[in-house]
Enzyme design. Structure first.
Site, mmCIF file in Angstrom:
data_model
loop_
_atom_site.group_PDB
_atom_site.id
_atom_site.type_symbol
_atom_site.label_atom_id
_atom_site.label_comp_id
_atom_site.label_asym_id
_atom_site.label_seq_id
_atom_site.Cartn_x
_atom_site.Cartn_y
_atom_site.Cartn_z
ATOM 1 N N GLU A 156 0.822 -1.212 0.000
ATOM 2 C CA GLU A 156 0.000 0.000 0.000
ATOM 3 C C GLU A 156 0.856 1.262 0.000
ATOM 4 O O GLU A 156 0.523 2.242 -0.658
ATOM 5 C CB GLU A 156 -0.962 0.001 1.189
ATOM 6 C CG GLU A 156 -2.078 -1.030 1.082
ATOM 7 C CD GLU A 156 -2.991 -0.782 -0.123
ATOM 8 O OE1 GLU A 156 -2.997 0.345 -0.651
ATOM 9 O OE2 GLU A 156 -3.671 -1.727 -0.546
ATOM 10 N N CYS B 106 -17.560 2.508 -20.225
ATOM 11 C CA CYS B 106 -18.909 2.270 -19.700
ATOM 12 C C CYS B 106 -19.575 1.055 -20.356
ATOM 13 O O CYS B 106 -20.389 0.392 -19.726
ATOM 14 C CB CYS B 106 -19.771 3.513 -19.885
ATOM 15 S SG CYS B 106 -19.066 4.977 -19.095
ATOM 16 N N CYS C 77 -25.339 3.394 -12.716
ATOM 17 C CA CYS C 77 -24.471 4.571 -12.621
ATOM 18 C C CYS C 77 -25.254 5.863 -12.866
ATOM 19 O O CYS C 77 -25.797 6.094 -13.954
ATOM 20 C CB CYS C 77 -23.334 4.437 -13.628
ATOM 21 S SG CYS C 77 -22.295 5.912 -13.710
HETATM 22 S S1 SF4 Z 1 -19.152 3.699 -13.100
HETATM 23 FE FE1 SF4 Z 1 -20.376 4.864 -14.573
HETATM 24 S S2 SF4 Z 1 -18.917 6.255 -15.552
HETATM 25 FE FE2 SF4 Z 1 -17.715 4.651 -14.526
HETATM 26 S S3 SF4 Z 1 -17.342 3.148 -16.148
HETATM 27 FE FE3 SF4 Z 1 -19.194 2.524 -15.008
HETATM 28 S S4 SF4 Z 1 -20.896 3.383 -16.185
HETATM 29 FE FE4 SF4 Z 1 -19.046 4.435 -16.837
#
Ligand code: SF4
Length: 309
Positions: free
Chosen positions: A55, A218, A227
């Protein structure tokens, strides 16, 4: 089709039932089980000391650069007491070119405290970890979660980015906010120790591999359907975008070159050895003096310089 407004994302990601992980936790930990990188500090049987070393090394340094030094360090000093019995100068030498070598000194001081005050065993309580030299909130919580599998909200840059996007529906997390960042992670952290530790590791991994700073993937994200930022159609970050710092020509580069000279030498070097031909003499002297101030090199009475003894 993308929904124009985010749903009540907190309702999606939170659960109040200890026996029922939230959809967010489920999706992340299932993905992690299949996709996590096989990193040495994640393998079963890794000691708490090895986790602590990893870490500290991983702060500000990518995995591929950490790997060789992590291995040689633990081969030489498999326990805190082994490191504590050696000199801080050897810790700095073994740090090699990982950068920010003050971390080697702090790890050495930490090993001494563990050896002296905890019988050579990395402590298991947050307050004891935080009392160790050089151990901050992130490192203490990471050791609790990843070494001892305890429920601890581990928040690094990657976690902040994932939570900001997935839960708060914003593109960028902005400046670190300490207690507020931890509170956000706490709000979605599973209740049970093992689930929580797995959730922390999975969120960090998603930020490192999928939800990256520049171009998040995404289309391959396991929490895309949850998300908030995606569901709001990716609203732009309203403020300035953080830029990565340059290295060439900085005092950091000069400090690194001076440390290279000392690490390569078997013992103290004459002052001329640190005259490395850097074109800006004042910068060279400033870099040398800052290394002395930081305790990374010792000026000797006879005019020579050495690694700290
Ligand atoms: S958390 Fe949201 S912004 Fe991040 S990769 Fe997944 S879908 Fe995309």
């Amino acid at each position: 089709m993308v929904s124009p407004t985010p749903p009540d994302s907190m309702a999606i990601v939170m659960t109040t039932d200890a026996d029922t992980p939230s959809p967010l936790a489920n999706a992340l930990t299932t993905w992690f089980a299949a996709e996590a990188r096989d990193l040495p500090w994640r393998r079963p049987g890794t000691s708490a000391w090895a986790v602590l070393v990893s870490e500290v090394m991983l702060q500000q340094t990518p995995v591929r650069r950490v790997m060789p030094t992590y291995r040689t360090w633990l081969d030489r000093w498999p326990t805190p007491s082994d490191l504590a019995a050696d000199s801080p100068g050897e810790a700095v030498r073994m740090w090699g070119k990982l950068g920010y070598p003050g971390r080697a000194l702090r790890l050495h001081a930490c090993a001494m405290a563990i050896a002296d005050e905890h019988g050579g065993t990395v402590p298991e309580r947050l307050e004891d970890l935080l009392a160790l030299p050089g151990v901050g909130d992130y490192t203490a919580r990471a050791v609790l979660a990843f070494a001892y599998r305890r429920r601890a909200a581990v928040v690094d840059t990657n976690v902040r980015r994932v939570l900001t996007r997935a839960i708060q529906g914003r593109a960028e997390p902005g400046r670190p906010a300490g207690a507020r960042d931890i509170a956000l992670m706490e709000s979605v952290l599973p209740v049970e120790d093992l689930d929580a530790a797995g959730f922390c590791a999975a969120t960090m991994e998603l930020g490192a591999l999928v939800c990256t700073a520049g171009t998040p993937s995404c289309s391959s994200c396991p929490i895309a359907s949850l998300c908030a930022w995606r569901l709001a159609d990716f609203p732009a970050h309203p403020g300035p975008v953080a830029r990565s710092q340059r290295f060439a020509g900085t005092d950091r580069q000069v400090r690194g070159l001076l440390m290279d000279v000392l690490r390569a030498a078997d013992g103290p070097v004459p002052a001329e050895a640190l005259d490395i031909g850097w074109p800006d003499r004042r910068q060279l002297e400033r870099a040398r003096d800052s290394l002395i101030t930081d305790g990374l090199i010792d000026p000797l009475p006879d005019g020579r310089y050495s690694l700290p003894s």
